[in-house]
Design an enzyme around this catalytic site. Structure first.
Site, PDB file in Angstrom:
ATOM      1  CD  GLU A 110       2.137  11.454  15.895  1.00 39.76           C
ATOM      2  OE1 GLU A 110       1.497  11.747  16.898  1.00 39.76           O
ATOM      3  OE2 GLU A 110       1.609  11.159  14.809  1.00 39.76           O
ATOM      4  CG  HIS A 224      -1.788  10.939  23.866  1.00 40.10           C
ATOM      5  ND1 HIS A 224      -0.658  11.576  24.305  1.00 40.10           N
ATOM      6  CD2 HIS A 224      -1.773  11.027  22.511  1.00 40.10           C
ATOM      7  CE1 HIS A 224       0.012  12.041  23.260  1.00 40.10           C
ATOM      8  NE2 HIS A 224      -0.637  11.720  22.156  1.00 40.10           N
ATOM      9  NE  ARG A 270       0.015   7.885  20.972  1.00 44.78           N
ATOM     10  CZ  ARG A 270      -0.829   8.339  20.085  1.00 44.78           C
ATOM     11  NH1 ARG A 270      -2.083   7.914  20.105  1.00 44.78           N
ATOM     12  NH2 ARG A 270      -0.429   9.191  19.186  1.00 44.78           N
ATOM     13  CG  HIS A 328      -5.637   9.509  22.667  1.00 47.76           C
ATOM     14  ND1 HIS A 328      -5.905  10.859  22.555  1.00 47.76           N
ATOM     15  CD2 HIS A 328      -5.013   9.146  21.513  1.00 47.76           C
ATOM     16  CE1 HIS A 328      -5.460  11.291  21.370  1.00 47.76           C
ATOM     17  NE2 HIS A 328      -4.937  10.267  20.718  1.00 47.76           N
ATOM     18  NE  ARG A 363      -5.003   5.295  17.549  1.00 44.49           N
ATOM     19  CZ  ARG A 363      -4.571   6.554  17.476  1.00 44.49           C
ATOM     20  NH1 ARG A 363      -3.928   6.975  16.412  1.00 44.49           N
ATOM     21  NH2 ARG A 363      -4.791   7.390  18.463  1.00 44.49           N
TER      22      ARG A 363
HETATM   23  P1  FAD Z   1     -15.279  10.954  15.103  1.00 45.41           P
HETATM   24  O1  FAD Z   1     -14.390  11.892  14.429  1.00 45.41           O
HETATM   25  O2  FAD Z   1     -15.227  10.928  16.582  1.00 45.41           O
HETATM   26  O3  FAD Z   1     -16.783  11.263  14.661  1.00 45.41           O
HETATM   27  C1  FAD Z   1     -17.862  10.604  15.268  1.00 45.41           C
HETATM   28  C2  FAD Z   1     -19.131  11.345  14.917  1.00 45.41           C
HETATM   29  O4  FAD Z   1     -20.288  10.599  15.306  1.00 45.41           O
HETATM   30  C3  FAD Z   1     -19.271  12.692  15.607  1.00 45.41           C
HETATM   31  O5  FAD Z   1     -19.743  13.616  14.654  1.00 45.41           O
HETATM   32  C4  FAD Z   1     -20.332  12.445  16.678  1.00 45.41           C
HETATM   33  O6  FAD Z   1     -21.041  13.584  17.055  1.00 45.41           O
HETATM   34  C5  FAD Z   1     -21.225  11.463  15.937  1.00 45.41           C
HETATM   35  N1  FAD Z   1     -22.054  10.627  16.810  1.00 45.41           N
HETATM   36  C6  FAD Z   1     -21.662   9.807  17.806  1.00 45.41           C
HETATM   37  N2  FAD Z   1     -22.736   9.208  18.356  1.00 45.41           N
HETATM   38  C7  FAD Z   1     -23.833   9.647  17.686  1.00 45.41           C
HETATM   39  C8  FAD Z   1     -25.229   9.401  17.797  1.00 45.41           C
HETATM   40  N3  FAD Z   1     -25.739   8.572  18.718  1.00 45.41           N
HETATM   41  N4  FAD Z   1     -26.075  10.022  16.941  1.00 45.41           N
HETATM   42  C9  FAD Z   1     -25.583  10.888  16.000  1.00 45.41           C
HETATM   43  N5  FAD Z   1     -24.266  11.171  15.867  1.00 45.41           N
HETATM   44  C10 FAD Z   1     -23.410  10.555  16.691  1.00 45.41           C
HETATM   45  N6  FAD Z   1      -5.606  10.127  15.184  1.00 45.41           N
HETATM   46  C11 FAD Z   1      -4.626  10.210  14.253  1.00 45.41           C
HETATM   47  O7  FAD Z   1      -4.520   9.341  13.390  1.00 45.41           O
HETATM   48  N7  FAD Z   1      -3.767  11.274  14.260  1.00 45.41           N
HETATM   49  C12 FAD Z   1      -3.818  12.263  15.191  1.00 45.41           C
HETATM   50  O8  FAD Z   1      -3.033  13.199  15.146  1.00 45.41           O
HETATM   51  C13 FAD Z   1      -4.810  12.175  16.206  1.00 45.41           C
HETATM   52  N8  FAD Z   1      -4.885  13.114  17.183  1.00 45.41           N
HETATM   53  C14 FAD Z   1      -5.904  13.040  18.093  1.00 45.41           C
HETATM   54  C15 FAD Z   1      -6.015  14.042  19.061  1.00 45.41           C
HETATM   55  C16 FAD Z   1      -7.069  14.041  19.952  1.00 45.41           C
HETATM   56  C17 FAD Z   1      -7.175  15.108  21.010  1.00 45.41           C
HETATM   57  C18 FAD Z   1      -8.050  13.017  19.869  1.00 45.41           C
HETATM   58  C19 FAD Z   1      -9.234  13.019  20.793  1.00 45.41           C
HETATM   59  C20 FAD Z   1      -7.934  12.010  18.919  1.00 45.41           C
HETATM   60  C21 FAD Z   1      -6.859  12.006  18.034  1.00 45.41           C
HETATM   61  N9  FAD Z   1      -6.717  11.008  17.073  1.00 45.41           N
HETATM   62  C22 FAD Z   1      -5.720  11.088  16.145  1.00 45.41           C
HETATM   63  C23 FAD Z   1      -7.740   9.956  16.920  1.00 45.41           C
HETATM   64  C24 FAD Z   1      -8.671  10.325  15.766  1.00 45.41           C
HETATM   65  O9  FAD Z   1      -8.926  11.706  15.813  1.00 45.41           O
HETATM   66  C25 FAD Z   1      -9.986   9.581  15.824  1.00 45.41           C
HETATM   67  O10 FAD Z   1      -9.792   8.218  16.077  1.00 45.41           O
HETATM   68  C26 FAD Z   1     -10.743   9.740  14.507  1.00 45.41           C
HETATM   69  O11 FAD Z   1     -10.867  11.105  14.221  1.00 45.41           O
HETATM   70  C27 FAD Z   1     -12.085   9.068  14.574  1.00 45.41           C
HETATM   71  O12 FAD Z   1     -12.840   9.426  13.450  1.00 45.41           O
HETATM   72  P2  FAD Z   1     -14.313   8.873  13.317  1.00 45.41           P
HETATM   73  O13 FAD Z   1     -14.861   9.425  12.066  1.00 45.41           O
HETATM   74  O14 FAD Z   1     -14.318   7.407  13.491  1.00 45.41           O
HETATM   75  O15 FAD Z   1     -15.078   9.456  14.606  1.00 45.41           O
HETATM   76  C1  SIN Z   2      -1.003  13.235  18.843  1.00 41.48           C
HETATM   77  O1  SIN Z   2      -0.930  14.235  18.139  1.00 41.48           O
HETATM   78  O2  SIN Z   2      -0.207  12.984  19.750  1.00 41.48           O
HETATM   79  C2  SIN Z   2      -2.123  12.274  18.621  1.00 41.48           C
HETATM   80  C3  SIN Z   2      -1.753  11.323  17.589  1.00 41.48           C
HETATM   81  C4  SIN Z   2      -2.662  10.133  17.561  1.00 41.48           C
HETATM   82  O3  SIN Z   2      -3.572   9.981  18.378  1.00 41.48           O
HETATM   83  O4  SIN Z   2      -2.431   9.291  16.693  1.00 41.48           O
END
Ligand code: FAD
Ligand code: SIN
Length: 489
Positions: A110, A224, A270, A328, A363
């Protein structure tokens, strides 16, 4: 209600920490929708880690620092990268089946990576990780789950956190805990155009601000470069791994947009690619071009993207894919140390809600799932849990109907916040307009929301979005020079 560990959020950081904490005590996970509703579930590309003989920690550290414009906390970067290999194999042990070739993990590339180091599952890596973690959580006797439970505010007295006030079954309740963990994810829903689902309203950061946690680097919003340019919410992501497999960014007249812009061209970090697309699209449409690949390869490598594009009558093997940048990821957040400790005693944070310092000003692709995983693998070794908590008295707000006029007003204000943030905290920023227009507009919204007496999830989310939006705009105003995702004109 009382528990040992109260985990707010069910993405990768919350679920992974839950599995670790369950070895030490009783765990309660609360999440505002269903378990799988998270940014994690949307992750496409994969997880970065040092997994191949031709790669090493030094190279991954260098790429992370370079993408972050050297604004990163080097110690945290080293910690994350040196724990990356073990973190991936932990997921493999839990049951995640990453793509393999000849019995070894198959890796892809990537933006910003000098080596192939992204482990992946098709183009739905996050969904698969979430599925496996949920499965393990549900099997664990020490873990309880409350879905549709919204964390309203942290219960704080002095410098101690005692749990969270929540909305559950149409009531406001207090959940007390020895340790409270914010794993609430990001803020993409603050922006008009985003790849994030609607849950990403910055609740954890807002709760942290109210509880006087320290914040850092929240002006660094990553856009993104290649969301599908169609009028849908959230915007559908066309993964960077499509460029990793050879796609080029081209303009209407077939010009290669990234030629002479960066030595890594289409796989430049990015922030650089997003800005080039944004500038070009002021006068013409920008596309991804992967037409040199065969249908069979694309269908197998990118099954979800292939299908989604097909539903818009775009055949990846034959047609150009119209793309546009979209909000993103937030690179900063609540400041934590290597163990997830915040400024408040017994309040921890993991994942996108935090600022561990690993991302700096921008990032590196696929370092987010890695950060969430590595840091939530930490648990204080000498942790002592007492039998009884000394619980402070806490006032409850009035809960009002979700069908009320006040709720409709809050929904309208959410839409206004998204427009303000897109305009003033977007890809290209201007400090003068942030001060003269953006900040006054968001402050007015805060005043409007303060006039509402009582609360419910919709109202609380609007308030959280406004509080976090104001902090982002303030931080963006304070930073006087362009660096990473913060680009001034
Ligand atoms: P999240 O997975 O967002 O989980 C947060 C949780 O908290 C959710 O369950 C939500 O409902 C809950 N929550 C929030 N507020 C409250 C509240 N007030 N009360 C109760 N529950 C609450 N990163 C990579 O490294 N590789 C990738 O390929 C990649 N692809 C991506 C593609 C997309 C489309 C997106 C949007 C992001 C991508 N990312 C990627 C980024 C990555 O997915 C996120 O940064 C990561 O998953 C965050 O994980 P987390 O556990 O911190 O939060
Ligand atoms: C992607 O698949 O392009 C998302 C990867 C990332 O957010 O790190």
């Amino acid at each position: 209600m009382q528990t040992d560990f109260l985990i707010i959020g069910s993405g990768i950081s919350g679920l992974n920490f839950a599995l670790n904490a369950a070895k030490k005590g009783k765990v309660l996970i609360i999440t505002k929708k269903k378990l799988i509703d998270s940014n994690t579930n949307y992750a496409q590309g994969g997880i970065a880690a040092v997994l191949d003989k031709t790669d090493n920690y030094k190279k991954h550290i260098k790429d992370t620092l370079e993408a972050g414009s050297y604004h990163n906390n080097k110690k945290a970067v080293e910690f994350m990268v040196k724990n990356s290999t073990a973190a991936i194999y932990r997921l493999v042990d839990l049951g995640v089946e990453f793509a393999k070739e000849n019995g070894k993990l198959k890796l892809t590339k990537e933006g910003g990576h000098q080596k192939k180091r992204i482990a992946y599952v098709g183009d739905y890596t996050g969904k698969e990780i979430e599925r496996i973690l949920v499965k393990r959580i549900k099997e664990h006797p020490n873990i309880k789950i409350f879905e549709d439970t919204f964390a309203l505010k942290l219960i704080v007295k002095g410098k101690n956190c005692y749990g969270s006030q929540v909305i559950r079954n149409n009531k406001i309740d207090n959940i007390f805990a020895h340790q409270t963990i914010l794993a609430t994810g990001g803020i993409g829903a603050l922006f008009e155009h985003t790849t994030n689902p609607t849950i990403a309203t910055g609740d954890g950061i807002a709760m942290g601000i109210t509880a006087k946690c320290k914040l850092k680097d929240i002006e660094f919003i990553q856009f993104h470069p290649t969301a599908l340019d169609k009028n849908i919410k959230p915007k559908f992501l066309v993964s960077e791994t499509v460029r990793g497999e050879g796609a080029k960014i081209i303009t209407e007249d077939g010009k290669k947009l990234m030629k002479n812009k960066h030595r890594l061209r289409d796989l430049a970090p990015r922030d650089i690619v997003a800005r080039e697309i944004y500038k070009a699209q002021q006068s013409e449409q920008v596309y991804l071009d992967i037409r040199h690949k065969k249908t069979a390869f694309l269908k197998k490598r990118f099954p979800k993207i292939y299908q989604k594009l097909k539903s818009y009558k775009i055949d990846m093997a034959k047609d150009l894919i119209p793309v546009t940048p979209a909000a993103h990821y937030i690179c900063g957040g609540i400041v934590t140390d290597l163990f997830g400790r915040t400024r408040l005693k017994n309040l921890y944070a993991f994942g996108e809600v935090t600022c561990t310092g690993v991302h700096g000003a921008n990032r590196l692709a696929s370092n987010s799932l890695l950060e969430a995983l590595v840091f939530s693998n930490q648990i204080i070794k000498k942790l002592k849990l007492k039998n009884e908590l000394k619980i402070p008295a806490i006032k409850k707000e009035k809960l009002i109907s979700t069908n009320s006029q006040k709720t409709k007003e809050a929904t309208k204000l959410k839409q206004e916040i998204k427009k303000i943030m897109w305009k003033y905290a977007g890809i290209i920023r201007n400090r003068k307009t942030i001060k003269k227009e953006g900040l006054p507009q968001i402050k007015n919204i805060i005043k409007e929301l303060e006039k509402i007496f009582g609360t419910n999830q919709e109202i609380a989310e609007s308030r959280n979005m406004a509080i976090v939006g104001k902090s982002i705009l303030k931080a963006a105003y304070k930073r006087k020079t362009s660096i990473g995702c913060h680009f001034l004109q």
